[in-house]
Scaffold this motif. Sequence first.
Motif, PDB file in Angstrom:
ATOM      1  N   THR A  37       0.774  -1.102  -0.036  1.00 22.54           N
ATOM      2  CA  THR A  37      -0.109   0.121   0.018  1.00 22.54           C
ATOM      3  C   THR A  37       0.797   1.454   0.008  1.00 22.54           C
ATOM      4  N   ASP A  38       1.973   1.301   0.378  1.00 22.81           N
ATOM      5  CA  ASP A  38       2.860   2.527   0.328  1.00 22.81           C
ATOM      6  C   ASP A  38       4.145   2.335  -0.713  1.00 22.81           C
ATOM      7  N   GLU A  39       4.264   3.354  -1.666  1.00 22.16           N
ATOM      8  CA  GLU A  39       5.008   3.378  -2.580  1.00 22.16           C
ATOM      9  C   GLU A  39       6.383   3.338  -2.008  1.00 22.16           C
ATOM     10  N   ASP A  40       6.471   4.336  -0.971  1.00 22.67           N
ATOM     11  CA  ASP A  40       7.860   4.380  -0.376  1.00 22.67           C
ATOM     12  C   ASP A  40       8.464   2.929   0.095  1.00 22.67           C
ATOM     13  N   GLN A  41       7.595   2.333   0.822  1.00 30.45           N
ATOM     14  CA  GLN A  41       8.319   1.117   1.390  1.00 30.45           C
ATOM     15  C   GLN A  41       8.295  -0.137   0.111  1.00 30.45           C
ATOM     16  N   ALA A  42       7.684   0.129  -0.849  1.00 28.45           N
ATOM     17  CA  ALA A  42       7.755  -0.837  -2.035  1.00 28.45           C
ATOM     18  C   ALA A  42       9.164  -0.460  -2.581  1.00 28.45           C
ATOM     19  N   MET A  43       9.563   0.680  -2.604  1.00 31.98           N
ATOM     20  CA  MET A  43      10.962   1.190  -3.214  1.00 31.98           C
ATOM     21  C   MET A  43      12.017   0.729  -2.273  1.00 31.98           C
ATOM     22  N   ARG A  44      11.589   0.886  -1.121  1.00 35.00           N
ATOM     23  CA  ARG A  44      12.759   0.379  -0.182  1.00 35.00           C
ATOM     24  C   ARG A  44      13.039  -1.078  -0.266  1.00 35.00           C
ATOM     25  N   SER A  45      12.097  -1.905  -0.559  1.00 35.10           N
ATOM     26  CA  SER A  45      12.229  -3.280  -0.562  1.00 35.10           C
ATOM     27  C   SER A  45      12.622  -3.695  -1.927  1.00 35.10           C
ATOM     28  N   ALA A  46      12.777  -2.952  -2.991  1.00 33.18           N
ATOM     29  CA  ALA A  46      13.233  -3.521  -4.327  1.00 33.18           C
ATOM     30  C   ALA A  46      14.336  -4.456  -4.317  1.00 33.18           C
ATOM     31  N   TYR A  47      15.178  -3.985  -3.503  1.00 37.41           N
ATOM     32  CA  TYR A  47      16.311  -4.774  -3.248  1.00 37.41           C
ATOM     33  C   TYR A  47      16.177  -6.333  -3.245  1.00 37.41           C
ATOM     34  N   LEU A  48      14.991  -6.666  -2.628  1.00 32.57           N
ATOM     35  CA  LEU A  48      14.927  -8.083  -2.208  1.00 32.57           C
ATOM     36  C   LEU A  48      14.916  -9.051  -3.780  1.00 32.57           C
ATOM     37  N   SER A  49      14.532  -8.240  -4.713  1.00 34.98           N
ATOM     38  CA  SER A  49      14.481  -9.277  -5.981  1.00 34.98           C
ATOM     39  C   SER A  49      15.895  -9.342  -6.399  1.00 34.98           C
ATOM     40  N   GLU A  50      16.778  -8.313  -6.385  1.00 35.41           N
ATOM     41  CA  GLU A  50      18.065  -8.553  -6.826  1.00 35.41           C
ATOM     42  C   GLU A  50      18.832  -9.518  -5.975  1.00 35.41           C
ATOM     43  N   TRP A  51      18.519  -9.556  -4.820  1.00 35.20           N
ATOM     44  CA  TRP A  51      19.528 -10.474  -3.880  1.00 35.20           C
ATOM     45  C   TRP A  51      18.984 -11.802  -4.007  1.00 35.20           C
ATOM     46  N   ARG A  52      17.910 -12.125  -4.777  1.00 35.91           N
ATOM     47  CA  ARG A  52      17.782 -13.225  -4.779  1.00 35.91           C
ATOM     48  C   ARG A  52      18.155 -14.112  -5.896  1.00 35.91           C
ATOM     49  N   GLN A  53      18.857 -13.161  -6.802  1.00 33.61           N
ATOM     50  CA  GLN A  53      19.532 -13.656  -8.041  1.00 33.61           C
ATOM     51  C   GLN A  53      20.753 -14.435  -7.477  1.00 33.61           C
ATOM     52  N   THR A  54      20.912 -15.846  -7.700  1.00 31.40           N
ATOM     53  CA  THR A  54      22.077 -16.706  -7.296  1.00 31.40           C
ATOM     54  C   THR A  54      23.101 -16.222  -7.927  1.00 31.40           C
ATOM     55  N   ARG A  55      24.325 -16.178  -7.143  1.00 28.90           N
ATOM     56  CA  ARG A  55      25.775 -16.084  -7.464  1.00 28.90           C
ATOM     57  C   ARG A  55      26.081 -14.329  -7.867  1.00 28.90           C
ATOM     58  N   ALA A  56      24.980 -13.881  -8.859  1.00 29.92           N
ATOM     59  CA  ALA A  56      25.135 -12.749  -9.345  1.00 29.92           C
ATOM     60  C   ALA A  56      25.417 -11.577  -8.125  1.00 29.92           C
ATOM     61  N   THR A  57      24.517 -11.705  -7.123  1.00 25.93           N
ATOM     62  CA  THR A  57      24.633 -10.688  -6.014  1.00 25.93           C
ATOM     63  C   THR A  57      26.108 -11.043  -5.189  1.00 25.93           C
ATOM     64  N   GLU A  58      26.198 -12.243  -4.940  1.00 30.34           N
ATOM     65  CA  GLU A  58      27.607 -12.592  -4.229  1.00 30.34           C
ATOM     66  C   GLU A  58      28.894 -11.782  -4.994  1.00 30.34           C
ATOM     67  N   LYS A  59      28.675 -11.993  -6.335  1.00 27.24           N
ATOM     68  CA  LYS A  59      29.815 -11.534  -7.023  1.00 27.24           C
ATOM     69  C   LYS A  59      30.139  -9.931  -6.831  1.00 27.24           C
ATOM     70  N   ARG A  60      28.897  -9.381  -6.981  1.00 30.56           N
ATOM     71  CA  ARG A  60      28.663  -7.858  -7.043  1.00 30.56           C
ATOM     72  C   ARG A  60      29.367  -7.439  -5.545  1.00 30.56           C
ATOM     73  N   MET A  61      28.742  -8.007  -4.540  1.00 27.80           N
ATOM     74  CA  MET A  61      29.070  -7.726  -3.084  1.00 27.80           C
ATOM     75  C   MET A  61      30.320  -7.872  -2.673  1.00 27.80           C
TER      76      MET A  61
END
Length: 277
Positions: A138-162
């Motif tokens: 319901t809150d656009e601000d919180q939806a934007m804050r939580s957008a990183y979750l989709s990226e972090w679920r990408q196997t290996r790509a996130t580890e390499k970047r971090m």
Amino acid sequence: MIEQLTIPTPAGAFDAIAAGPGDGRPVLLLHGFPEAGVQWEHQVAELGADGYRAVAPDQRGYSPAVRPEDPAEYGIAELVGDVLALADALGWSRFDLVGHDWGAAVGWWTAAEHAARLRTLTAVSTPHPAALAQAIRTDEDQAMRSAYLSEWRQTRATEKRMLANDAEALRRMFEWKVPRGHVEDYVLRLSEPGALTAALNWYRAGRPDGEAGPIEVPTLYVWGTEDVAFGSTAALGTENWVTGPYEFRMFEDVTHWLPEEVPEAFTAVLREFLATR
């Protein structure tokens, strides 16, 4: 004095730090991502000096002896099971539970499903899961804050970047609010083969079945106004999911890393809360 512990459970042996007399009132402190039990070093020492028995484990995936490869083994049921298994191994039938970030999420679920085991719950930064889910919808601000979750679920790509460029992205995550010694410790731990993947498996395990219910146990929720991950909508909405005694403490101009950013101020609030319960 801080002690180093190894706590055996059916899932494996958890590393932990601890302080205080063995017969002191038990307090279990759960760290978040991407940290470790040492996150609570200040609180463990202070609570131990007060006569509590404070224990802060390295949770599943962070303790090398409890590092399954399958992301499905990092679901909420397994993480809550670890809390109960740790308490059982320590001989605690009832205890105070403190959690930050993912540790707070596990704390909310533990309190919702096993209220009889908890004397109190203290959640730091992370709001009640249902309040957060509603805010994301319901809150656009919180939806934007939580957008990183989709990226972090990408196997290996996130580890390499971090971990690239001497873990630059991982270091920047702490916003220069966490003691440098702790940051170096976290980076060293998560640079071990498989460690960062195990930590990210908490995000990759899939959504829990059902919704966390109302919280009956006395609850303290602590939130910093500059928290990049959790906005005011979810923070203020958390009270709607606590039916027992509830305290909400807002720290102005403090970020997501509240327990390490303002350890003395946070510990004072925690002490006050525990002393009244």
